[in-house]
Design a protein around this motif. Structure first.
Motif, short mmCIF file in Angstrom:
data_model
loop_
_atom_site.label_atom_id
_atom_site.label_comp_id
_atom_site.label_asym_id
_atom_site.label_seq_id
_atom_site.Cartn_x
_atom_site.Cartn_y
_atom_site.Cartn_z
N ALA A 82 16.79 6.69 -4.34
CA ALA A 82 15.58 6.93 -3.55
C ALA A 82 14.74 8.04 -4.14
CB ALA A 82 15.97 7.27 -2.11
N VAL A 85 11.46 7.29 -5.79
CA VAL A 85 10.27 6.78 -5.09
C VAL A 85 9.20 7.86 -4.98
CG1 VAL A 85 9.44 5.80 -2.93
CG2 VAL A 85 11.56 4.98 -3.91
N LEU A 88 7.64 8.38 -8.35
CA LEU A 88 6.66 7.35 -8.69
C LEU A 88 5.35 7.59 -7.94
CD1 LEU A 88 6.09 4.33 -9.79
CD2 LEU A 88 6.48 3.76 -7.42
N LEU A 89 5.47 7.86 -6.63
CA LEU A 89 4.27 7.95 -5.82
C LEU A 89 3.46 9.20 -6.14
CD1 LEU A 89 5.68 6.87 -2.34
CD2 LEU A 89 4.29 5.53 -3.90
N PHE A 90 4.13 10.31 -6.36
CA PHE A 90 3.41 11.57 -6.40
C PHE A 90 3.36 12.25 -7.76
CE2 PHE A 90 4.82 11.45 -1.89
CZ PHE A 90 3.56 11.35 -1.34
N ARG A 291 4.11 5.61 -14.90
CA ARG A 291 4.32 5.00 -13.59
C ARG A 291 5.20 3.75 -13.72
NH1 ARG A 291 -1.23 4.59 -11.55
NH2 ARG A 291 -1.15 6.58 -10.47
N MET A 292 4.88 2.90 -14.67
CA MET A 292 5.66 1.68 -14.83
C MET A 292 7.09 2.00 -15.26
SD MET A 292 3.54 -0.23 -13.67
CE MET A 292 4.48 -1.74 -13.62
N VAL A 295 9.08 2.43 -12.25
CA VAL A 295 9.45 1.17 -11.61
C VAL A 295 10.70 0.60 -12.29
CG1 VAL A 295 8.71 -1.18 -11.14
CG2 VAL A 295 7.08 0.67 -10.93
N LEU A 298 13.73 2.49 -11.25
CA LEU A 298 14.22 2.13 -9.91
C LEU A 298 15.00 0.83 -9.94
CD1 LEU A 298 11.39 3.30 -7.59
CD2 LEU A 298 13.82 3.54 -7.15
N GLY A 299 14.51 -0.14 -10.74
CA GLY A 299 15.24 -1.40 -10.85
C GLY A 299 16.61 -1.18 -11.46
N HIS C 58 2.45 4.63 1.25
CA HIS C 58 3.74 4.09 0.84
C HIS C 58 4.88 5.05 1.16
CE1 HIS C 58 1.37 1.11 -1.33
NE2 HIS C 58 2.45 0.39 -1.40
N PHE C 59 4.58 6.33 1.02
CA PHE C 59 5.62 7.31 1.31
C PHE C 59 5.99 7.26 2.79
CE2 PHE C 59 7.23 11.67 2.01
CZ PHE C 59 8.27 11.65 1.09
N PHE C 62 8.29 4.42 3.24
CA PHE C 62 9.56 4.81 2.64
C PHE C 62 10.34 5.73 3.58
CE2 PHE C 62 11.48 8.30 0.13
CZ PHE C 62 12.49 7.60 -0.50
N PHE C 103 13.57 -0.27 -2.24
CA PHE C 103 12.96 0.72 -3.13
C PHE C 103 12.20 0.03 -4.26
CE2 PHE C 103 16.67 3.75 -2.10
CZ PHE C 103 16.03 4.13 -0.93
N PHE C 104 12.83 -0.97 -4.83
CA PHE C 104 12.22 -1.62 -5.98
C PHE C 104 10.93 -2.32 -5.57
CE2 PHE C 104 11.89 -5.14 -9.09
CZ PHE C 104 11.75 -4.35 -10.22
N LEU C 106 9.03 -1.66 -3.01
CA LEU C 106 8.04 -0.63 -2.69
C LEU C 106 7.45 -0.06 -3.97
CD1 LEU C 106 7.20 1.02 0.01
CD2 LEU C 106 8.48 2.84 -1.08
N ALA C 107 8.32 0.18 -4.96
CA ALA C 107 7.85 0.77 -6.21
C ALA C 107 6.88 -0.17 -6.91
CB ALA C 107 9.04 1.07 -7.12
N VAL C 108 7.23 -1.44 -6.96
CA VAL C 108 6.34 -2.40 -7.63
C VAL C 108 5.00 -2.45 -6.91
CG1 VAL C 108 5.99 -4.83 -8.14
CG2 VAL C 108 8.20 -3.79 -8.57
N ALA C 110 3.57 -0.18 -4.93
CA ALA C 110 2.79 1.05 -5.06
C ALA C 110 2.23 1.18 -6.47
CB ALA C 110 3.66 2.26 -4.74
N ALA C 111 3.05 0.85 -7.47
CA ALA C 111 2.59 1.02 -8.85
C ALA C 111 1.46 0.07 -9.17
CB ALA C 111 3.76 0.81 -9.82
#
Lengths: 562, 424, 136
Positions: A82, A85, A88-90, A291-292, A295, A298-299, C58-59, C62, C103-104, C106-108, C110-111
């Protein structure tokens, strides 16, 4: 068990060293040494980040936590994943776009203050140390089980600590980040391969995940304890339902009402402040790529932790069954339960793959340790060599001098952490904190999430952040977190201790509050627009992408022209 | 999310309260939890889905209704309007199918001036679709524009000897005074079909055709208005920008080059000819280009702030609507204010009511009543104001009654223009 | 007459100048392509705000899920007592698989959204306009 595994280990170390030497950057500019010259693809960088991130805590610790506490142990894995996340966002894209060397440099430049940079260096060094020590402990534990004997008159545990530290230090000193980026990526793939292999053989042997959970859930959870010099099993009390015993598949084995929440918050906030992870983002070619990359991370993390949890469950169920047939298990277990839970994946490897299986998993564990240590040492080197030496001690330093300062710092920090690890024999602490490696890593996360991450995110997303506010925020976060730890050792991990052990939920809001209050009372820097263009604008990204496209066109055009 | 979401939330709460009351309080014993939750969820889904369409209002501007002169069934035909989209083969066939049972005839046809568009009933073997109308009576009606009753087989004048059709009523279909086709009803016996009925129906169909023609004309007019707006790039703006670039060419050639590139982007967008709708992102790019050119001229006096929802960027908006609003704000608000001001562009999407709202506000000098009147009346093009009437006329054609364009201006207190259009 | 310094402040990553100068300065065949390498402060501010909205939104989702799991554990008995697959309770399934998938995803989401926003709100537009005017 020694011959085969020692040979495998030797081959591994040799391979890693050769890789480092082959991939050594030609000219050792500062940029090359710390950041691999910023030309690393998304997938490679994602693998490298995973290599940095998946330490002994993930490889051994997660399975161990599941092994010891069942469902409540799963939250380590969930929290570790987690954490990316918020990154990624911030954090990911703006951090890369701003393009400094390290977190302290980023904060120093963003807030226009040397003082903030120095405070950040101190916090970063504390985080690195508290992350390095459990890694060294993990390698010691692995060596103890894998080889079982020491060299040069050291104990097996000490041998593991010293050897891994020395090997990785050499790798970092001679390889720089380019060397480590590729080796990190390869190392992560090896790690993943180890888990995939183990999961496949376990499942192929007829292991049914849901049935195992049902079966384990049928009786109370009991773990070995040493009382009056005798090992015996003691039933874990259910912390949600006093009086009842805890079971594998239900909550309560480890956390009281708030423990799970505080742990999650700690892990979620922590990742955004881990220097060795954040430094990786500077090597992405663009902010979008950064950013990518996240992702992808996370995967990959999801896959990795799903397997780790599966293996933790499998070891709880299968090791107990294997005890009658495997005599060597007797000295490691008490009534079918492992004394040191970190041994779980290793023992599972030996049950299913014999000596070679144990060797494979052990190598995975050592690699996990080594790749994380490498990333941490490099982050430490960047922060000492760049943020302190180049900026403050010798501003006129040549590139060569700066790189050597970094190398010196690597050696010093590595030695210090090894010394700390030798002082902290895990046996002495397991009674207090089960699955010691994962717990110790939590401290690093708590420090990062309390002191660094809040200030970091505010500096990126709030124009009003000032240097004084940031400094005050970082100090508040760090002091609160450390203070709460210190008091936690007095209370142990019951009741209020749950919060004290994972202090981010208190310390981070406090740090935010202090930063905001102090910032709003101090004037903001004037050239904020220019900083903002760098931090959030995509002009440099677009230029980089266009240049890359032109280069590809140019290269292809040349080929077709000939 | 503001307008409309709160009432929905309220409605949901009330619905759940009702469900709870009806299933848990009233019956004894109360209903099972699973069933209750299922009922509640179904109700919520129905509310959420139905709600926006209830709020959206009629999709098209209200159509003028045709009073049914010949009883209920004919009135139904009048409402269903088979020829609403014009006199085409497909529409004619639909109309014939619909009308055939109502008219008391055995066979029925619709033609335009050259061909038979649809034919049902006996005789369809040789009165085939696509042929020229074969009867003499038809050409007479086309020429005179009067309803004709044919009472014998000879007068019908079908060239094929074995044709079973004996009597007919032929009525013209016309747009205004222009006869564009015929409606024919045949019978196999000697009593001709009711003349009034056929004539009345032809009248209804003619009205539909007229409406279709009107639609087409309006669309053409909108295109013309858009073209007018495209052609209407204000020469003052061009001169000023070119002057700015010329003065920069010496002091800052790099910036002059960038401004020139932006100017060419500006023109490329302004004159592109495809379509009435664009993604908001494109229109936003046009606004940015415009603003950066104006900023080069006004310098620090002109500040712009954008506040844009991520969902808006892909919403479709009519082309050349947002930039003119910003241009008005700059021209009438900021240009005349000595110490400059800020233009705020705010764009939102409300997914529940499915509306896009765009708001352009400035803190400039405000628009005086006369100028405002001229702007909205559409007379003002000479002094460079971009006709708001042009925008509102195009919006009206695109969205009918379903858009809002409000202007509020206080003398010295700035101007706020608010535009709301359906999301699509 | 007016100060222009702010209006077109150029973004320049100091460390990267070496890499691009040969192409952007010699005015070669790509000169027109490379005219776009600067941002306006107002544009950056706008895209910053929008991306921040995306991130915060998104946060929030989450956080709801991450906090929701422990809250469910404490409040709903079925969450940890029920059995979904074999011996796995919903809570176990969520922790062992569901969260990672969440999570995945959400990440996809958001990105892609953030990248899309930045692509549309900064730099040139290259897409052609859509034409859907005929459906009314």
């Amino acid at each position: 068990m020694t011959a085969a595994s020692v040979i495998a280990l030797g081959v591994l170390l040799l391979a890693v060293t050769v890789l480092a030497i082959v991939l050594r950057p030609g000219r050792a500019s500062t940029l090359e040494f710390y950041l691999a010259g910023r030309r690393v693809g998304v997938a490679t960088n994602a693998c490298a980040i995973c290599g940095d991130y998946f330490s002994a805590a993930s490889f051994l610790g997660v399975a161990a936590a599941v092994y010891v506490s069942g469902l409540d142990g799963l939250w380590y894995a969930a929290g570790f994943a987690a954490g990316f996340v918020p990154v990624l966002l911030f954090v990911a894209a703006p951090l890369r776009r701003f393009g400094e060397f390290s977190i302290p440099d980023f904060l120093g430049r963003r807030l226009g203050s040397d003082r903030v940079r120095l405070i950040a260096v101190c916090v970063v060094q504390l985080i690195i140390l508290s992350y390095l020590v459990p890694q060294a402990v993990g390698s010691g534990i692995t060596w103890e089980l894998l080889v079982g004997e020491g060299v040069f008159g050291l104990t097996p545990y000490a041998t593991g600590v010293v050897l891994s530290t020395v090997a990785i230090t050499a790798l970092v000193v001679f390889g720089g980040m380019r060397g480590t980026t590729w080796t990190q990526a390869v190392q992560f793939l090896l790690l993943l391969a180890a888990f995939v292999w183990l999961a496949v053989v376990v499942l192929a042997s007829g292991f049914s995940y849901p049935d195992a959970v049902a079966e384990l859930d049928a009786e109370p959870l009991a773990n070995p304890v040493l009382s009056d010099g005798e090992w015996g099993l003691a039933t874990e009390p259910n912390r949600l339902d006093p009086g009842a015993p805890a079971t594998f598949g239900e909550p309560g084995g480890r956390y009281g009402p708030f423990g799970q929440l505080t742990l999650m918050v700690t892990l979620v906030m922590g990742t955004a402040g881990l220097p060795h992870i954040m430094n990786r983002y500077f090597t992405s070619p663009t902010g979008t790529a950064a950013r990518m990359t996240t992702v992808w991370v996370l995967g990959l993390a999801g896959l990795f932790y799903t397997l780790a949890v599966l293996l933790g469950t499998a070891s709880r169920s299968l090791i107990a069954r294997a005890v009658p047939e495997e005599p060597w298990l007797a000295k490691l277990t008490v009534d079918g339960v492992l004394r040191v839970p970190e041994h779980a994946p290793l023992v599972l490897g030996r049950i299913f793959g014999g000596e070679a299986g144990l060797g494979f998993i052990a190598i995975g564990a050592l690699i996990a340790v080594m790749s994380t240590i490498a990333g941490l040492l490099l982050a430490s080197a960047a922060s000492w060599g760049h943020d302190v030496y180049e900026r403050h001690i010798n501003p006129a330093a040549s590139q060569r001098q700066a790189v050597w300062a970094g190398r010196g710092a690597v050696i010093a920090v590595a030695m210090f952490s090894a010394a700390l690890a030798l002082g902290l024999r895990p046996d002495s602490l397991t009674a207090l904190f089960p699955s010691i490696v994962a717990t110790m890593v939590t401290w690093a996360f708590a420090l990062a999430g309390s002191a660094l991450a809040p200030v970091f995110i505010l500096a990126i997303w709030w124009r009003g952040t000032t240097s004084r506010g940031a400094g005050a925020g970082m100090i508040t976060g760090a002091v609160t977190a450390i203070g709460m730890f210190a008091s936690a050792t007095l209370v142990a991990d019951k009741g209020a201790g749950e919060v004290l052990l994972a202090p981010t939920i208190v310390a981070a809001p406090l740090a935010v509050l202090v930063t905001v209050i102090v910032s709003s009372r101090t004037p903001t820097p004037k050239d904020l627009d220019r900083l903002w263009l760098r931090l959030h604008g995509t002009a440099a990204d677009r230029r980089a992408t266009r240049l890359a496209r032109l280069t590809i066109v140019g290269v292809n055009g040349d080929r077709s022209g000939r | 999310m503001s307008r409309g979401s709160l009432p929905l939330a309220g409605a949901l709460v009330v619905a759940w309260a009702l469900v709870y009351l009806v299933t848990q309080r009233v019956p004894d014993p109360p209903l099972e939890v699973g069933v209750t939750v299922l009922i509640g969820v179904a109700l919520s889904v129905a509310l959420t889905v139905g709600y926006p369409s209830a709020l959206r209002g009629p999709r098209k501007p209200r159509q003028p209704r045709q009073p049914g002169r010949h009883g209920r069934t004919i009135a139904a035909v009048g409402r269903s309007m088979p020829l609403r989209s014009g006199l085409t083969t497909e529409a004619a066939q639909r109309a014939v199918k619909l009308l055939h049972p109502l008219l008391g005839g055995d066979a029925m046809a619709i033609t335009d001036r050259e061909r038979v568009l649809a034919f049902v009933g006996p005789g369809s073997d040789h009165h085939t679709v696509g042929d020229a109308p074969q009867t003499e009576a038809a050409s007479r009606v086309l020429a005179r524009g009067k309803t004709t009753v044919v009472r014998s087989k000879g007068k019908l004048g079908c060239p094929k000897p074995g044709c079973p059709l004996r009597t007919a009523v032929i009525s013209p279909l016309s747009i205004g005074k222009r006869v564009v086709g015929t409606l024919k009803v045949y019978r196999l016996d000697d009593i001709p079909p009711p003349r009034d009925l056929v004539e009345g129906l032809a009248g209804i169909l003619s009205l539909h055709l007229e409406l279709a023609e009107l639609d087409r004309e309006r669309k053409l007019a909108v295109d013309a208005r858009l073209d007018a707006l495209r052609a209407q790039i204000n020469p003052h703006f061009l001169f000023n920008t070119l002057n700015t670039i010329a003065s920069k060419a010496r002091t800052d050639p790099e910036e002059a080059r960038r401004l020139l590139l932006r100017l060419s982007d500006f023109f490329r967008y302004a004159v592109r000819q495809e379509g009435q709708l664009v993604e908001f992102g494109q229109e936003y790019y046009f606004v940015r280009t415009y603003v950066s050119l104006e900023q080069a001229r006004y310098g620090e006096r002109l500040n712009v702030r954008y506040d844009i929802d991520p969902q808006v960027l892909t919403a479709n908006v009519p082309v050349l609507t947002v930039q003119p609003l910003v241009e008005n704000a700059v021209k009438h608000g900021i240009a005349d204010k000595v110490d400059g001001g800020t233009v705020l562009l705010k764009a939102r999407v409300d997914p529940l009511t499915r509306t896009t709202s765009i708001r352009v506000a400035d803190d400039g000098v405000g628009i005086s009543r006369e100028v405002l009147d001229r702007l909205t009346a559409g007379e003002d093009t000479a002094n460079g104001g971009v006709g708001l009437s042009n925008i509102s006329q195009r919006l009206e054609v695109l969205y009918g009654e379903r858009y809002r364009l409000d202007i509020q201006s206080h003398d010295g207190g700035g101007t706020v223009v608010e535009l709301q259009i359906p999301l699509r | 007459m007016f100060r222009q310094a702010r209006s077109l402040a150029r973004v320049r990553d100091v460390r990267d100048t070496g890499a691009h100068s040969p192409l952007s300065d010699d005015g070669g065949p790509w000169a027109a392509d490379i005219g776009d390498d600067y941002d306006m402060p107002a544009d950056v501010d706008a895209s910053f705000r929008t991306v921040r909205k995306v991130a915060v939104g998104h946060f929030a989702v989450f956080l709801c899920v991450v906090v929701g799991v422990p809250v469910l554990t404490l409040t709903v008995g079925w969450w940890s007592g029920g059995r979904l697959i074999g011996g796995m309770s919903p809570s176990f399934v969520m922790a062992a698989f569901g969260l990672y998938v969440f999570f995945f995803v959400l990440a996809v989401a958001a990105a892609t959204l953030s990248n899309g926003v930045e692509e549309r709100m900064l730099g040139e537009q290259e897409r052609e306009p859509v034409d859907e005017s005929d459906d009314s």
